[in-house]
Design an enzyme around this catalytic site. Sequence first.
Site, short mmCIF file in Angstrom:
data_model
loop_
_atom_site.label_atom_id
_atom_site.label_comp_id
_atom_site.label_asym_id
_atom_site.label_seq_id
_atom_site.Cartn_x
_atom_site.Cartn_y
_atom_site.Cartn_z
N ASP A 8 0.83 -1.21 0.00
CA ASP A 8 0.00 0.00 0.00
C ASP A 8 0.86 1.26 0.00
O ASP A 8 1.41 1.64 1.04
CB ASP A 8 -0.89 -0.05 1.26
CG ASP A 8 -1.78 1.16 1.40
OD1 ASP A 8 -1.95 1.89 0.41
OD2 ASP A 8 -2.30 1.37 2.51
N ASP B 124 -1.94 5.62 -5.22
CA ASP B 124 -2.19 4.75 -4.07
C ASP B 124 -2.49 3.32 -4.52
O ASP B 124 -3.62 3.01 -4.90
CB ASP B 124 -3.35 5.33 -3.25
CG ASP B 124 -3.62 4.52 -1.99
OD1 ASP B 124 -2.94 3.50 -1.76
OD2 ASP B 124 -4.54 4.90 -1.24
#
Length: 452
Positions: A137, A337
């Site tokens: 992430d 992201d």
Amino acid sequence: MLAITTVATLLVASTLSSASPTPLSPSTIPQRRSASVINFHRNTVQADNKVFNAEAARKERLRVKAKYGTINDRVQAASHSTKRALKTVAKPFDIKSKRAGGEGKDPLVDVFNSIDVLYFGPLSVGTPPQETNVDFDTGSSDLVVPLSNCQGNCTAPLFDSSKSTTFKRSNTPFSIQYQDGSGANGTVATDAVTVAGLTVAKQAFGAVDTEFGGFSGPNAGLLGLGFPDNAVSNSKPFFINLVESGGLASNLFSFFMSRGGADGSELCIGCVNSDKFSGDIDYHKLDPSATGGTQLYWNIPSSGFSYDGSQSTVTPTTSFNDTSITTRATGFSAVIDSGTSLIYVSTAAAEELYNQIPGASPAPKDVGDGFYTFPCDAPIGTVSFVFDGKPYAINPQDFNLGALQEGSSDCVGGILGEDLGDNLAIVGDEFMKNWYSVFDHDQLAVGFAKAN
Ligand SMILES: *[C@@H]1O[C@H](CO)[C@@H](O)[C@H](O)[C@H]1NC(C)=O
Ligand SMILES: *[C@@H]1O[C@H](CO)[C@@H](O)[C@H](O)[C@H]1NC(C)=O
Ligand SMILES: *[C@@H]1O[C@H](CO)[C@@H](O)[C@H](O)[C@H]1NC(C)=O
């Protein structure tokens, strides 16, 4: 050719020291054919009979709100005159690369459930190493590992800390809580952590004893690849420790994300994999001004969208009240992201985008605020994000999340309106499937090349 005006230049000039970004081409990065603008054919979603996964989208939206909703607190904490000292241990890292070059490739599993929900891959913890797996992430900065005593619906493989000779637990609490009521609690611990053959000997992480509200997915844990000031554990992230060890072949990592659960997704740490992209990698400098001068995320300035060649400029809705933060005249700051599936922009930007898409309108309330639909049988054009004046197209098959329900003639768009403060846009996997993405710590830039 897409007609792009130069709004981006104005934005860049006001926020970055260099008005015309220099192309960055580290010698380790293979250069191939020169980049060309992609022209996707118009398509309709009925071709693949996809149905919108409302539950996955609802859940993700709440998580994104929690992940970025605390930005005001983070920026204020980070901009105090005395920056908080990151916890370091005497010998925080000790890179032992199994590969001579200090680089390694981690294969990722694409979890597909109508949308490509997340990409996870192997990571090992402890001495001797125990393998588990994590969602990689770029939008957060902590490593989260569930322990074998974990209460709640914790996903295996769980880490049995009693079997590790190097595990050390502190009594500093560690807690993550999302707005959907899910979360994980534990304390900060350290142990040896290895990804793709690259080891940090004393990596801090959240050692989790309790998960609640459906925190876990098919993956056991989470590895944040963002910047230290965004770390809940107040500890240096794994990738930053690798960089500071000096042992990486290149201080960067790269993602390739496949579609629809296909094999081949990969995280390349310390490397770029030229098998996975075509053309040049074009780099865009990070934009710390968007977060009060502190780098929290891998965010880059964008002047907005182009839709089938027409440049859209967006008027920001700035909810951030700290006067030290630069207010933009136009555009937004796009957080790239890998831990987010969809794309989130301000409500004003979303409205402006969908105004250009024939027949588009806000989705029914039960779908969730911020979503839009458009007629499935109307050919839709190509939406692109514009970075430094260059359009980056999103394949309409990725943009189109599928029919509202089975048999519905309305389809849901993969860009939604959500005001997250300081005009951030969250650009997730839906975009990254189209563009091989290189996160370059030396250049403080994100590079994109056409994904193969
Ligand atoms: C665990 O999962 C079950 C089934 O999905 C659910 O009913 C239950 O509430 C979950 N428990 C926790 C603690 O999250
Ligand atoms: C998790 O930790 C937070 C913060 O300490 C606390 O407020 C919350 O009650 C805890 N939740 C559970 C389920 O233990
Ligand atoms: C920002 O300030 C305005 C005016 O002082 C206020 O109405 C608004 O609620 C504030 N917004 C936030 C997010 O605090």
